[in-house]
Design an enzyme around this catalytic site. Structure first.
Site, PDB file in Angstrom:
ATOM      1  N   CYS A   1      41.444  56.848  36.317  1.00 33.42           N
ATOM      2  CA  CYS A   1      40.939  56.421  35.010  1.00 33.42           C
ATOM      3  C   CYS A   1      41.467  57.315  33.908  1.00 33.42           C
ATOM      4  O   CYS A   1      41.244  57.061  32.737  1.00 33.42           O
ATOM      5  CB  CYS A   1      39.418  56.487  34.972  1.00 33.42           C
ATOM      6  SG  CYS A   1      38.658  55.361  36.118  1.00 33.42           S
TER       7      CYS A   1
ATOM      8  N   ASP B   1      40.493  60.460  33.438  1.00 29.37           N
ATOM      9  CA  ASP B   1      39.475  61.416  32.997  1.00 29.37           C
ATOM     10  C   ASP B   1      38.846  62.094  34.193  1.00 29.37           C
ATOM     11  O   ASP B   1      38.242  61.425  35.037  1.00 29.37           O
ATOM     12  CB  ASP B   1      38.354  60.698  32.230  1.00 29.37           C
ATOM     13  CG  ASP B   1      38.656  60.602  30.755  1.00 29.37           C
ATOM     14  OD1 ASP B   1      38.339  59.578  30.151  1.00 29.37           O
ATOM     15  OD2 ASP B   1      39.225  61.566  30.215  1.00 29.37           O
TER      16      ASP B   1
ATOM     17  N   CYS C   1      41.844  63.051  27.720  1.00 32.14           N
ATOM     18  CA  CYS C   1      42.328  63.034  26.353  1.00 32.14           C
ATOM     19  C   CYS C   1      41.556  64.037  25.498  1.00 32.14           C
ATOM     20  O   CYS C   1      40.594  64.655  25.949  1.00 32.14           O
ATOM     21  CB  CYS C   1      42.198  61.634  25.762  1.00 32.14           C
ATOM     22  SG  CYS C   1      40.506  61.054  25.751  1.00 32.14           S
TER      23      CYS C   1
ATOM     24  N   CYS D   1      34.066  58.934  27.217  1.00 28.49           N
ATOM     25  CA  CYS D   1      34.280  60.375  27.398  1.00 28.49           C
ATOM     26  C   CYS D   1      32.957  61.122  27.295  1.00 28.49           C
ATOM     27  O   CYS D   1      32.688  62.051  28.071  1.00 28.49           O
ATOM     28  CB  CYS D   1      35.235  60.924  26.327  1.00 28.49           C
ATOM     29  SG  CYS D   1      36.875  60.208  26.381  1.00 28.49           S
TER      30      CYS D   1
END
Lengths: 452, 178
Positions: free
Chosen positions: B71, B73, B98, B141
């Site tokens: 994914c 993350d 990110c 996130c």
């Protein structure tokens, strides 16, 4: 005076500029963090830098060559006639300029000027090629063959045709990005109306075996279309040697203006298309609409320059690519090059940095303008379909960065880009749990991830 | 001289006005385009707090590892808990993700320090997202950061239980031997 100031960034590469800055700075406008008092500092990604970012995204677009701009300006300011006006000097001279540009574009690809039709760009050309050919021959031909790594406009046109009832085969590519020619030959059916394989891929820079594909298509009597937007003026193209039936060309990828492109349409044997734009029948009925003389003249000038400078640009891009790659690889490990290195246009370097995510790397590379194949940078959170087609693992697809090197890229820019990239990669690896696990010898693939 | 003048000319008048006017503590980057990063996200990226690792097998450390490389993350959040008071005395993180993911996990480590374990379980992803002005596409996130906190606490509690069981076994053995 104002004009020369605007041309300053283009002229700066020519020679030393006397400035209060240090000699290294004088030769390049490499961006550095701004002092608080500098007025012309730019805020990029939340940080103020002075100067503009280094442009290393040549696959997205290229700056216009000053010589091209020089050729275009008279057609905006004094010779501004409509080339289709037959009754006065303005029209005649405009028409003459369009025809001259047409000849220049044709000569760069080994075609006859009557086979070149100006459009608004490669996307329009791809639409005319894919949809136009299939619709014209809709009674006898119902099948299209293309690859999984084509540009979105080709894939979308094919999807559109599928909705109209045509069948499309999306060929997979090998891990090095090249299409398997034997597989392509097998996929051709009696009712195949078009084979579309792009010449140079925009994301990974891989060069497809056009001559082989062209030969097979000629043997089987299927028109061969290639999207050569990234290839024009960069690798030698000969439509007869390569058996190309249709070709999409774009001006703004070879230092020409944005908003113009050209479609090559073979005359012998004649390939017919159904026009996508209805109107006054300009461009032999293939594409109605006033031909934009200044843009077309710019395109022609860009092609002429490219014909003369292709070898030099290629050698220079190869040197700079090697410099960039060696510079980065010499300082960080676990760097993967996406796509074949042998069959590649040197101005495109697509790298994956393991254990580092692409968007966070881009966030750190404020002073360099590059692009990434990472999900976060696309609106849909999906990693680049080109990288997925190569079989790149999803976690590696998230880490890719594409560096574009062009005619105006300097050694200082490459060195600075190397320095910045290495710095950011190291910083992010220190922050990365995956890097930590890899260094400890844990196999990341064996972990059961708790997804949500 | 020439460089500076050239630089000023390069910026269109419109952009100059925007830069001059758009100054402020919470204004997003003016030339960043539609996906501008909030100042706080950039700050956490440029100067990350609490990056690091604690010893995983340390009984006072709880480790939360959430997300998936597929994914894009992965967050590892570790807390060091003072056994007697149940307070989190230290926290650190490592993130593959990110800028927004890095900032979310960095904020999470800042917020859990000095709090009781029960208290940190109430930290909501919406609070993190609001603090960082995350756009809708980046909300996941902050959710991952919330998950990481919960996972770290859960891991610490599970460790305590395991060690507690071992402790009970030894004391019953001792009683048997006695």
């Amino acid at each position: 005076m104002a004009l020369s100031r605007r041309l300053l960034p283009l002229l700066r590469r020519g020679g030393c500029l006397s400035a209060s800055a240090s000699p290294a700075r004088a030769l390049s406008m490499a961006a550095v963090p701004a002092d608080a008092d500098q007025e012309e500092a730019v805020t990029v990604k939340g940080v103020r830098i002075s100067g503009r970012p280094l442009y290393m995204d040549m696959q997205a677009t290229t700056p216009v060559d000053p010589r091209v701009l020089d050729a275009m300006l008279p057609f905006y300011l004094s010779r501004y006639g409509n080339p289709h006006s037959r009754t006065h000097l303005y029209g005649w001279e405009s028409d003459a300029a369009v025809e001259e540009a047409r000849a220049r574009v044709a000569s760069l690809v080994g075609a006859d000027p009557r086979e070149i039709f100006f459009t608004s760009g490669a996307t329009e050309c791809n639409n005319i090629a894919v949809k136009g050919v299939m619709r014209f021959y809709r009674d006898r031909r119902r099948h299209v063959i293309t690859t999984q790594t084509e540009h979105k406009c080709v894939l979308d046109s094919c999807r559109y045709l599928q909705q109209e009832g045509f069948e499309v085969t999306y060929l997979p590519v090998r891990p090095d990005g090249l299409v398997d020619v034997a597989q392509l030959a097998d996929a051709i059916r009696p009712d195949t109306g078009l084979v579309s394989v792009m010449a140079v891929n925009n994301e990974i820079g891989v060069v497809q075996p056009l001559e082989e594909i062209g030969r097979i298509c000629r043997e089987k009597g299927v028109p061969f279309h290639t999207d050569a937007a990234q290839a024009l003026g960069k690798i030698p193209i000969d439509v007869n040697q390569m058996g190309i039936g249709l070709m999409s060309l774009s001006a703004h990828k070879i230092y020409g203006p944005k908003g113009v492109g050209a479609l090559y349409l073979r005359r012998r044997p004649r390939i017919r298309v159904e026009p996508q734009m209805s109107g006054g029948g300009q461009e032999r009925g293939i594409r109605s609409g006033t031909v934009p003389t200044p843009l077309v003249v710019g395109f022609g000038a860009a092609c002429e320059i490219a014909a003369k400078e292709m070898d030099y640009d290629h050698r220079r891009a190869t040197t700079l690519q090697k410099r960039l790659l060696d510079g980065i690889r010499g300082q960080v490990d676990d760097v993967v090059i996406n796509g074949s290195m042998e069959h590649r246009y040197p101005g495109n370097l697509n790298l994956s940095f393991a254990y580092v995510e692409g968007e966070s790397l881009l966030m750190g590379l404020k002073e360099v303008a590059v692009s990434s194949g990472s999900a976060c940078t696309s609106a849909s959170l999906e990693p680049s379909y080109v990288l997925r087609a190569l079989g790149v693992e999803e976690d590696m697809a998230h880490t890719s960065i594409r560096f574009g090197i062009g005619r105006f890229t300097t050694e200082e820019e490459v060195d600075r880009a190397t320095e910045l990239t290495v710095h950011q990669v190291k910083k992010l690896r220190d922050m990365s749990p995956l890097y930590e696990m890899a260094k400890a010898g844990i196999d990341i693939k064996s972990i059961q991830w708790a997804q949500h | 001289m020439l460089l500076r003048a050239g630089g000023r000319r390069l910026l269109a008048p419109g952009l100059r006005r925007v830069l001059a006017g758009g100054d402020g503590a919470t204004a997003p980057a003016a030339v960043g385009g539609a996906r501008a990063y909030h100042e706080r996200v950039v700050e956490h990226y440029e100067n990350p707090r609490n990056v690091g690792s604690f010893e995983k097998d340390d009984p006072s450390v709880g480790t939360g590892l959430v997300g998936a490389p597929a994914c894009g993350d992965v967050m590892k959040l570790q807390i060091r808990v003072d056994e007697s008071s149940g307070k989190i005395v230290d926290a650190c993180f490592k993130t593959f993700g990110c800028g927004s993911a890095i900032a979310s996990s960095s904020v999470a480590t800042e917020w859990v320090k000095g709090k009781q374990m029960e208290e940190v379980l109430t930290i909501k992803n919406t609070e993190i997202a609001k603090h960082l002005s995350l756009p809708p596409v980046k909300l996941h996130c902050s959710m991952l950061a919330e998950d990481a906190i919960k996972a770290a606490v859960k891991d610490y509690e599970a460790k305590k239980v395991k060690l507690g069981q071992k402790g009970e076994v030894t004391s019953t053995e001792k009683a048997a031997e006695a």
